[in-house]
Scaffold this active site. Structure first.
Site, PDB file in Angstrom:
ATOM      1  N   ARG A  19      27.530  35.611  43.379  1.00 42.25           N
ATOM      2  CA  ARG A  19      26.326  36.359  43.745  1.00 42.25           C
ATOM      3  C   ARG A  19      25.099  35.473  43.928  1.00 42.25           C
ATOM      4  O   ARG A  19      24.247  35.756  44.777  1.00 42.25           O
ATOM      5  CB  ARG A  19      26.054  37.447  42.710  1.00 42.25           C
ATOM      6  CG  ARG A  19      26.948  38.663  42.897  1.00 42.25           C
ATOM      7  CD  ARG A  19      26.934  39.589  41.703  1.00 42.25           C
ATOM      8  NE  ARG A  19      27.638  39.000  40.581  1.00 42.25           N
ATOM      9  CZ  ARG A  19      27.946  39.649  39.467  1.00 42.25           C
ATOM     10  NH1 ARG A  19      27.593  40.903  39.330  1.00 42.25           N
ATOM     11  NH2 ARG A  19      28.587  39.060  38.487  1.00 42.25           N
ATOM     12  N   TYR A  54      45.078  42.789  40.109  1.00 43.91           N
ATOM     13  CA  TYR A  54      45.901  42.851  41.304  1.00 43.91           C
ATOM     14  C   TYR A  54      47.351  42.525  40.948  1.00 43.91           C
ATOM     15  O   TYR A  54      47.684  42.345  39.776  1.00 43.91           O
ATOM     16  CB  TYR A  54      45.322  41.934  42.384  1.00 43.91           C
ATOM     17  CG  TYR A  54      43.912  42.326  42.755  1.00 43.91           C
ATOM     18  CD1 TYR A  54      43.641  43.619  43.208  1.00 43.91           C
ATOM     19  CD2 TYR A  54      42.843  41.446  42.625  1.00 43.91           C
ATOM     20  CE1 TYR A  54      42.348  44.011  43.529  1.00 43.91           C
ATOM     21  CE2 TYR A  54      41.553  41.833  42.938  1.00 43.91           C
ATOM     22  CZ  TYR A  54      41.305  43.118  43.385  1.00 43.91           C
ATOM     23  OH  TYR A  54      40.026  43.510  43.691  1.00 43.91           O
ATOM     24  N   SER A  77      32.674  30.873  45.398  1.00 40.52           N
ATOM     25  CA  SER A  77      33.810  31.700  44.983  1.00 40.52           C
ATOM     26  C   SER A  77      34.256  32.637  46.103  1.00 40.52           C
ATOM     27  O   SER A  77      33.445  33.049  46.935  1.00 40.52           O
ATOM     28  CB  SER A  77      33.422  32.564  43.773  1.00 40.52           C
ATOM     29  OG  SER A  77      33.553  31.860  42.578  1.00 40.52           O
ATOM     30  N   PRO A  78      35.538  33.009  46.098  1.00 39.73           N
ATOM     31  CA  PRO A  78      35.976  34.062  47.014  1.00 39.73           C
ATOM     32  C   PRO A  78      35.328  35.387  46.647  1.00 39.73           C
ATOM     33  O   PRO A  78      35.365  35.796  45.492  1.00 39.73           O
ATOM     34  CB  PRO A  78      37.502  34.098  46.816  1.00 39.73           C
ATOM     35  CG  PRO A  78      37.748  33.435  45.497  1.00 39.73           C
ATOM     36  CD  PRO A  78      36.634  32.479  45.282  1.00 39.73           C
ATOM     37  N   ARG A 133      43.629  31.477  40.318  1.00 41.86           N
ATOM     38  CA  ARG A 133      42.596  32.226  39.603  1.00 41.86           C
ATOM     39  C   ARG A 133      43.272  33.186  38.644  1.00 41.86           C
ATOM     40  O   ARG A 133      44.177  33.932  39.035  1.00 41.86           O
ATOM     41  CB  ARG A 133      41.678  32.994  40.552  1.00 41.86           C
ATOM     42  CG  ARG A 133      40.739  33.971  39.808  1.00 41.86           C
ATOM     43  CD  ARG A 133      39.565  34.428  40.623  1.00 41.86           C
ATOM     44  NE  ARG A 133      38.522  33.401  40.635  1.00 41.86           N
ATOM     45  CZ  ARG A 133      37.231  33.658  40.879  1.00 41.86           C
ATOM     46  NH1 ARG A 133      36.822  34.896  41.122  1.00 41.86           N
ATOM     47  NH2 ARG A 133      36.339  32.689  40.879  1.00 41.86           N
ATOM     48  N   GLN A 186      41.868  32.083  49.274  1.00 46.77           N
ATOM     49  CA  GLN A 186      42.555  32.756  48.177  1.00 46.77           C
ATOM     50  C   GLN A 186      43.505  33.788  48.778  1.00 46.77           C
ATOM     51  O   GLN A 186      43.084  34.630  49.574  1.00 46.77           O
ATOM     52  CB  GLN A 186      41.542  33.446  47.269  1.00 46.77           C
ATOM     53  CG  GLN A 186      42.150  34.136  46.060  1.00 46.77           C
ATOM     54  CD  GLN A 186      41.108  34.939  45.307  1.00 46.77           C
ATOM     55  OE1 GLN A 186      40.663  35.991  45.774  1.00 46.77           O
ATOM     56  NE2 GLN A 186      40.699  34.447  44.143  1.00 46.77           N
TER      57      GLN A 186
END
Length: 390
Positions: free
Chosen positions: A332, A186, A22-23, A234, A99
């Site tokens: 993570r 965002y 993942s980003p 996303r 991304q």
């Protein structure tokens, strides 16, 4: 057949397995330019066997950065550094994705590992830049965030064009997959959510109006990309706040994205607030976001990526076997074990002589592993990794 290690194609790009890094924002760029840290950071994931490695949220404009440490592709000079990252990722057999993002009302903050707070006078004295962010409305994200300036229609056109220009630069840098960031509060997600969008023009109010600008950006970026380049999006499938964006909205939105040529919806959640609110409905646990990927996959008839505390190979495999998602996005857990994909292959018995590992490593491991196996010992360290991560 282990589905986690089945190939899958999106347009002209074939991934060797279903494992995606993942980003993850590292906030370590220098004036928008990537640094040697990024080469090491992304290279290790590719060496670790992931099918697709995402470069973190990359800003489409200088004032679209979340922090001063965000990488960017708002000018041509930033292409070369990204091209080097792409070369490193591909040299290890993975595909490279990026991304692209505009921070919106969450912009002009301190780097997350330094507190993720508003920039102080001391920060500014040390050279950090601050600016007034923009958003759909003049509503701050939360306490400690600046009140954004609402974007005018000319401003919206400028942001749309910035996304297009950034996507084109990403293609020039060699990225295989482009993803639009429409999650986590965002800019594009803040247009979608009634917690952030209080406009009274054609970009606010009804669901159709709130979707309008993100869909305009999607349409423009899709038209600018080569037909063989996949476009992912996303989303935050829910705000986890009563009165906010809900899964039913995401299903409608995902159908629209599919109509515009989006190839996969990457299903995250949350990240958006309103003053005085908390994510009261959020309950974290292994796979807590997978049900959203599952519903969107089936009800919007579009490929999805599942993300969120997916730690073990068996759990990842079950998600795919049960038809709940098409890709497994990991964050993570990859930081904890960049070789997670290769350990997963070992777990499923797919690396009898470590043939999936880099050949420079394989002969060492085969020699060591053969001795362990002769003694009846296991090389499967994933249970230890899982317990440590928890």
């Amino acid at each position: 057949m282990v589905k986690l290690f089945e190939s899958i194609a999106f347009r002209g790009v074939e991934l060797g397995n279903r494992i995606v890094v993942s980003p993850m924002g590292m906030y370590s760029a220098d004036n928008g330019y990537v640094t040697p840290f990024h080469l090491v950071h992304y290279g290790k994931f590719a060496m670790g066997g992931a099918g697709l490695v995402f470069v973190e949220q990359t800003s489409v404009s200088r004032k679209g950065r979340i922090t001063n440490g965000d990488p960017g592709l708002w000018e041509d000079g930033q292409i070369d550094g990204m091209r080097q990252i792409v070369h490193v990722i591909k040299s290890q057999g993975s595909k490279a994705a990026i991304q692209i993002n505009h921070g919106g009302r969450k912009s002009s903050q301190q780097r997350a590992f330094r507190g993720n707070s508003h920039l102080t006078d001391r920060d500014i004295e040390m050279g950090e830049e601050t600016w007034v962010p923009t958003g759909p409305s003049d509503v701050a994200f939360s306490d400690g965030f600046q009140t954004p300036i609402p974007l005018s229609k000319d401003g919206l056109t400028g942001v749309r064009d910035a996304f297009v220009a950034t996507a084109r630069r990403a293609v020039l840098a060699g990225f295989d997959v482009i993803e639009l960031h429409m999650a986590h509060g965002y800019l594009l997600q803040s247009f979608l959510s009634p917690l952030a969008n209080f406009r009274t023009d054609e970009y606010g109010g009804s669901l159709e109006n709130r979707m309008r600008f993100p869909l305009e950006v999607t349409r423009a970026v899709r038209a600018a990309l080569p037909s063989a380049t996949p476009l992912f999006v996303r989303i935050s499938a829910t705000d986890w706040i009563d009165g906010g964006w809900e899964i039913e909205d995401s299903i409608v939105f995902s159908r629209k994205l599919k109509e515009l040529g989006v190839d996969l919806v990457d299903c995250s959640t949350g990240g958006n607030l309103r003053a005085g609110s908390t994510n009261a409905n959020l309950g974290r646990g292994p796979g807590y976001q997978v049900p959203f990927a599952e519903r969107i996959r089936h009800e919007a008839a579009i490929a999805t990526g599942a993300v969120g505390m997916i730690r073990t190979p068996d759990f990842a495999e079950k998600i795919l076997q049960d038809g709940r998602a098409d890709l497994i996005f990991m964050a993570r857990q990859m930081l904890f074990d960049p070789f997670w994909a290769l350990h997963a292959a070992e777990h499923f018995g797919l690396t009898g002589n470590f043939e999936k590992w880099p050949e420079q490593y394989a002969w060492w491991l085969a020699k060591w592993g053969g001795a362990l196996r002769a003694n009846g010992e296991s090389l499967d360290g994933l249970e230890r990794y899982r317990e440590a991560a928890e």
